[in-house]
Design an enzyme around this catalytic site. Sequence first.
Site, PDB file in Angstrom:
ATOM      1  CB  SER A  41      -1.021   0.088   1.225  1.00 26.76           C
ATOM      2  OG  SER A  41      -0.199  -0.297   2.443  1.00 26.76           O
ATOM      3  N   GLY A  42       1.939   1.080  -0.263  1.00 20.90           N
ATOM      4  CA  GLY A  42       2.933   2.289  -0.524  1.00 20.90           C
ATOM      5  C   GLY A  42       2.758   3.289  -1.590  1.00 20.90           C
ATOM      6  CB  THR A  44       6.556   3.103  -4.807  1.00 23.78           C
ATOM      7  OG1 THR A  44       7.380   4.003  -4.175  1.00 23.78           O
ATOM      8  CG2 THR A  44       7.297   2.828  -6.079  1.00 23.78           C
ATOM      9  CD  GLU A 108       2.161  -1.595   4.474  1.00 24.58           C
ATOM     10  OE1 GLU A 108       1.910  -0.672   3.897  1.00 24.58           O
ATOM     11  OE2 GLU A 108       2.970  -1.252   5.588  1.00 24.58           O
TER      12      GLU A 108
END
Length: 248
Positions: A41-42, A44, A108
């Site tokens: 979920s970053g 990038t 994550e």
Amino acid sequence: MATSTKNATEKSPIELAKRAAAFAAVDAHIRPGDKVIGIGSGSTVPYAVERIAAMGKAANENRFFVPTGFQSQNLILDAELDVTVDGADEVDSDLNLIKGGGACHLREKVIAESAKTFVVVADFRKESKVLGEKYTKGVPVEIVPFASARVLSALRALGSTKAALRMAKEKAGPVVTDNGNFCVDAPFPESMMRDPSALLHQIKFITGVVEVGLFTNMCEAAYFGNEDGTITIQSLDGSKEANIKVDL
């Protein structure tokens, strides 16, 4: 293809750096035979999804994608992912990570630990020698709300004298995670951050702690997008490849 090029030229240097890193990571680690893929979920990660989508319908039609926000009760607890691609708030020279700037580090970490291969994509601002050098807000710690006072006291006694609940910006009160918990930001001195594995275990022993945003001995490679459009690849064996050009 012309549209893709136009969109790329309109992006800022930082966004182009993220895109280059994500494209390179997908090209190197998501292979035709990979069928179960974790998606983090970053900031990038959308570029990694873009690159995966560009592989085409035939390549992706039999794949199962598991995002960190996946709500199914059957998640992937009994299955092994082929590869997980995610971002990071900071990456040190040994590929230890700080994650949890978005308070999603519990999910994550589940997705990362469930994968045969875990790779990180980030821009050059996230690379450091020691964790805490670039990401100065502290180690994200997800905690049970009932235990918040007790956990804060224990974290301060451990060495994070400025540990504090993360407060919401758009509403009154603390940030509440997807799991209904609170998030603490706990800055520790550099001497403790130099051994993130030991610090991780010390924090996890505090009653009321659910998960810690230190990811140690998990990441196989990190792909950093640079301001000049090239990427740098840092591998687990300590090797580093720099000034690599990526076709966007």
